[in-house]
Design an enzyme around this catalytic site. Structure first.
Site, PDB file in Angstrom:
ATOM      1  N   PHE A   1       4.526  21.253  -2.290  1.00  0.00           N
ATOM      2  CA  PHE A   1       4.271  21.746  -3.696  1.00  0.00           C
ATOM      3  C   PHE A   1       2.763  21.608  -4.042  1.00  0.00           C
ATOM      4  CE2 PHE A   1       9.089  21.064  -3.435  1.00  0.00           C
ATOM      5  CZ  PHE A   1       9.414  22.307  -3.943  1.00  0.00           C
ATOM      6  N   SER A   2       2.498  20.942  -5.047  1.00  0.00           N
ATOM      7  CA  SER A   2       0.995  20.778  -5.646  1.00  0.00           C
ATOM      8  C   SER A   2       0.117  20.125  -4.616  1.00  0.00           C
ATOM      9  CB  SER A   2       1.300  20.202  -7.061  1.00  0.00           C
ATOM     10  OG  SER A   2       1.581  21.231  -8.068  1.00  0.00           O
ATOM     11  N   ALA A   3       0.677  19.265  -3.803  1.00  0.00           N
ATOM     12  CA  ALA A   3      -0.191  18.605  -2.747  1.00  0.00           C
ATOM     13  C   ALA A   3      -0.848  19.948  -1.957  1.00  0.00           C
ATOM     14  CB  ALA A   3       0.616  18.034  -1.823  1.00  0.00           C
TER      15      ALA A   3
END
Length: 422
Positions: free
Chosen positions: A80-82
């Protein structure tokens, strides 16, 4: 876990955990294994680098929803946002080569971006989530999965007067802002750039944008999330109107009708390029990238980022509220910190709790990935904070006593042109 529990530890791994770790990291291994107590809790991996050397590389649990396929050295998770940390690192590599400058307006490289009052927005403002372009403004599911179209939409979008030059997390648009910028100076999309700028120089197959190609060693784990859809006609009616409001916050930056369908089944979300959200990474891949950052930009004796660039990646700590996330995360050049010094350093966490992290002041870097999104482990987003504290205690002991690097696991860079043996 008390200090006394950790005395007398050895290199033996807890039941079900595979890989290797330096003998100083017994507490870390126990804390990690306790995050995956059964089939319902999926699987994950943890890698720790100290001063550029791997001291922990372990994995456990299951990579599928049914709990029948074990996590392996080459299992990756959608982080995801990593993913944003990965995309940001690509930009820093381009800055090092003189192709970009943080304080130059984006439109100097990407002329189409200068429309609708955006001519003065700099690369630095984009990377600090201050461009005022976080809202999706009625994007459809089909449009969301078309990266070139999304780059064009971003280039033509007007700035939000409410959000411009204020911290406002660009949950999805951040990725297309960076990919459009990078494409303008290299002619390549972010999927290819992550391969060329991250995976290849770091000698890992564990960093991908979207689903790894057929034949690649890395395989994406299934996401543990509800697979059945219960119709909610009131929500379906109200949600688009709420997302369209100027002050819709995080909801307006993430909501697209039908978006949950993208993480069901075989995860259609992975079949596109969403440079803010659909990266597939192994813990080892993330730890190598952040390990280079924490080691003055060097990986295995070779410059990955210049020391000058790395020195600029540590931003000032601030408590200014993010207009979309509410909590202050002090975004700086694509990475965020955690308030009140809870976790020294910077990096990027993803929804669910996967994270890559670097602390250049101590030389520590961590990659932690798993496949849980909605499970009985309801505190996944904060679990890493406690795990990080345990890791730091073991690192302190390792530096006092001395430590040994662990062997390489997993596969090196995957070459599409590599011939297949007949």
């Amino acid at each position: 876990m008390s200090d006394s529990d950790c005395r007398g530890r050895s290199v033996a791994l807890p039941h079900g955990v595979q890989g290797a770790a330096d003998a100083n990291f017994g507490c870390t291994l126990r804390a990690f294994s306790q995050l995956f107590p059964g089939r319902r809790f999926g699987g994950g991996a943890l890698a720790v680098f100290q001063d550029g050397e791997p001291v922990v590389d372990v994995w456990t649990g299951f990579s599928d929803r049914a709990g029948t396929e074990f996590w392996t050295a080459d299992t990756g998770a959608m982080v995801f946002s990593a993913t944003k940390g990965m995309a940001s690192t690509v930009i820093h590599r381009l800055v090092d080569r003189g192709l970009l400058d943080y304080d130059t307006p984006v439109c100097a490289y990407w002329p189409e971006f200068g429309e609708n009052g955006k001519a003065g927005i700099t690369v630095r403002q984009v990377m600090a989530h201050r461009a005022g372009l976080s809202q999706l403004n009625g994007v459809s599911l089909t449009e969301l999965l078309n990266p070139r179209l999304m780059e064009e939409r971003i280039a033509a979008s007007p700035v939000s007067a409410v959000l411009f030059d204020k911290p406002a997390y660009h949950a999805l648009t951040y990725g297309w802002l960076l990919s459009g910028l990078a494409r303008a100076v290299t002619g390549q999309g972010m999927r290819d750039l992550m391969r060329a700028e991250l995976a290849e120089p770091l000698r890992t197959d564990g960093l991908h944008l979207g689903r790894p190609p057929v034949g690649a060693p890395t395989r994406a784990a299934q996401i543990l999330a509800p697979q059945r859809r219960w119709p909610n006609h009131l929500f379906d009616f109200v949600a688009p109107k709420l997302a369209g409001l100027a002050r819709s916050g995080a909801f307006g930056s993430m909501y697209v009708p039908g978006v949950m369908s993208l993480i069901r089944g075989e995860t259609p979300f992975l079949d596109s390029e969403i440079p803010a959200a659909n990266g597939v990474a192994t813990a080892r891949g993330l730890a190598r990238m952040y390990g280079a950052i924490a080691n003055a930009g060097r990986f295995e004796g070779v410059e990955f980022l210049s020391a000058e660039t790395v020195a600029r990646l540590t931003g000032p700590s601030a408590l200014q509220r993010d207009r979309n996330l509410v909590v202050p995360l002090s975004f700086h050049l694509g990475y965020h910190s955690v308030p009140f010094g809870v976790m020294p350093g910077f990096g990027h966490v993803g929804m669910g709790g996967s994270v890559g992290w670097a602390d250049p002041a101590s030389g520590l870097a961590i990659g932690f990935v798993h496949n849980r999104l909605v499970t009985p482990m309801v505190l996944d987003m904060t679990a890493f904070v406690a795990l990080n504290a345990v890791i730091r205690k073991d690192v302190a002991a390792a530096r006092r006593r001395g430590y040994q690097p662990v062997p390489d696991f997993g596969s090196g860079p995957f070459e599409l042109s590599k011939p297949v043996a007949g």
